[in-house]
Motif scaffolding. Sequence first.
Motif, mmCIF file in Angstrom:
data_model
loop_
_atom_site.group_PDB
_atom_site.id
_atom_site.type_symbol
_atom_site.label_atom_id
_atom_site.label_comp_id
_atom_site.label_asym_id
_atom_site.label_seq_id
_atom_site.Cartn_x
_atom_site.Cartn_y
_atom_site.Cartn_z
ATOM 1 N N ILE A 40 39.624 36.715 46.639
ATOM 2 C CA ILE A 40 39.413 36.027 45.549
ATOM 3 C C ILE A 40 39.314 37.309 44.882
ATOM 4 C CG2 ILE A 40 38.268 34.145 44.238
ATOM 5 C CD1 ILE A 40 37.234 32.819 46.690
ATOM 6 N N VAL A 41 38.648 38.167 44.553
ATOM 7 C CA VAL A 41 38.358 38.415 43.222
ATOM 8 C C VAL A 41 39.696 39.674 42.839
ATOM 9 C CG1 VAL A 41 36.987 41.016 42.079
ATOM 10 C CG2 VAL A 41 35.975 39.267 43.439
ATOM 11 N N GLU A 42 39.830 40.534 44.388
ATOM 12 C CA GLU A 42 41.423 41.010 44.143
ATOM 13 C C GLU A 42 42.528 40.494 43.211
ATOM 14 O OE1 GLU A 42 41.719 45.323 46.184
ATOM 15 O OE2 GLU A 42 42.622 43.757 47.487
ATOM 16 N N PHE A 47 46.705 40.084 39.126
ATOM 17 C CA PHE A 47 47.319 39.091 37.862
ATOM 18 C C PHE A 47 47.002 39.809 36.606
ATOM 19 C CE2 PHE A 47 47.965 35.611 41.529
ATOM 20 C CZ PHE A 47 49.542 35.977 41.225
ATOM 21 N N LEU A 48 45.281 39.547 36.725
ATOM 22 C CA LEU A 48 45.141 40.274 35.622
ATOM 23 C C LEU A 48 45.690 42.046 34.321
ATOM 24 C CD1 LEU A 48 41.242 39.126 35.341
ATOM 25 C CD2 LEU A 48 43.368 38.111 34.085
ATOM 26 N N THR A 49 46.053 43.085 35.841
ATOM 27 C CA THR A 49 46.018 44.567 35.262
ATOM 28 C C THR A 49 47.822 44.425 36.228
ATOM 29 O OG1 THR A 49 45.728 44.517 37.835
ATOM 30 C CG2 THR A 49 44.271 45.064 36.406
ATOM 31 N N HIS A 60 46.935 41.599 51.578
ATOM 32 C CA HIS A 60 46.918 41.681 53.159
ATOM 33 C C HIS A 60 45.103 41.091 52.659
ATOM 34 C CE1 HIS A 60 46.141 45.391 55.748
ATOM 35 N NE2 HIS A 60 46.457 44.833 56.628
ATOM 36 N N MET A 61 44.554 41.436 52.316
ATOM 37 C CA MET A 61 43.812 40.590 52.190
ATOM 38 C C MET A 61 43.166 39.224 52.736
ATOM 39 S SD MET A 61 40.645 42.131 48.975
ATOM 40 C CE MET A 61 39.045 42.107 50.196
ATOM 41 N N VAL A 137 36.586 47.858 44.247
ATOM 42 C CA VAL A 137 35.316 46.805 45.093
ATOM 43 C C VAL A 137 36.069 46.485 46.428
ATOM 44 C CG1 VAL A 137 34.849 44.792 44.436
ATOM 45 C CG2 VAL A 137 34.112 45.729 42.645
ATOM 46 N N GLY A 138 37.248 46.241 46.074
ATOM 47 C CA GLY A 138 38.054 46.355 47.051
ATOM 48 C C GLY A 138 37.925 46.829 48.484
ATOM 49 N N LEU A 139 37.786 48.034 48.329
ATOM 50 C CA LEU A 139 37.693 49.518 48.730
ATOM 51 C C LEU A 139 36.366 49.379 49.902
ATOM 52 C CD1 LEU A 139 38.457 51.694 50.869
ATOM 53 C CD2 LEU A 139 37.665 52.834 49.119
#
Length: 380
Positions: A40-42, A47-49, A60-61, A137-139
């Motif tokens: 959800i975070v990624e 979209f924001l970046t 992929h997540m 954070v995703g890593l």
Amino acid sequence: MGLHHHDHGDGHGHDHHHHGKGASKKALFTSFLIITVFLIVETIGGFLTNSLALLSDAGHMLSDALALLLSLVALHFAARPPSAQKTFGMKRFEILAALTNGVTLVLISLFIFWEGFQRLLQPPEVASGKMIIIASVGLLANIAAAFVLMRGDYKDNVNVRSAYLHVLGDMLGSVGAILGGVLMLAFGWYIADPIISIVVAFLIMLSAWRVTKESVNILLEGAPSRIDTTKVEARLGQLDGVVKVHDLHVWTVTSGFDSLTCHLIVQDDLPSYPILDAALALLQKEFGITHATIQIENSSISHGELHCQGGTGEHSHDHEHSHDHGHSHNQEHSHDSEHSHDHGHSHDREHSHNHDHTHDQKHSHDHEHSHNQGHSHNRN
């Protein structure tokens, strides 16, 4: 000659397999929670970046989360006991889950390839600073999920391994996104975003191909990649008393559960059980096969004739001891009291012996005829 089904694993050989299932279920569930939160975070961050690398990692997540959920469902179904209709239970559901995961990875990779090539022509501007933070954070999330999955049965279980490969590929995506963010932040190389996305998609495709290939091989009843069937046949043929090996089949029911069936033609004057015991020991020791069904035969067995008789059932037992009973049944009774073969003696032969074939397995054969049943049963 006899048909013998042998499974060392029910008592002890597969115990590690069942313990692995419990550890795998817990590992999959924990990883599912971690991945879902950071998915959800990624996704929001992508979209924001406006970063394809970040969005591809988020995609992929998403496949990771679905893979983990599907794997959990598969383990649940695989744990169900066999039934009269589904004699292996639902263990293959696990393989179907692994196949679905592999195909999903391939489709996601193809989408990233397509989008990446579009962006190569016109690289859009990316908010690289935020992208680096979110990818980092995703890593961390992927490292945590991979660590949890390593505590499961990821080496021997194709389903858990497929989920583990999802997470590893996702980890590569996060590393790629961080690297791309650094290049864009330092040098303004916005083309790095689609390039890194395509590289990551290629790596994902490789892992997906391996899982898909293995799953398809299992579903097609192919021999396990670790077992050379020609070597198995050769080794069985080298056993003392074995004349020939035929109808050899080796396949995987599900991860960690390989099965074998074969026919061994042995010398007529030899007892069959010592040969059978040697064959089972060889399969377990040299090839790790604990679930084997071996049919012992001698020269009196003719498969061509048996098949020609229309498979009526009376002749399909091929019993293990060719005791010459002195009357013309040619049934080669192996009346070992442990083998509950219903011999189905429908003796519609043309002899009028009026046998009372209740065969109470003791073979006292109080037949009302003078065959002098000299049963010198060599109990094997």
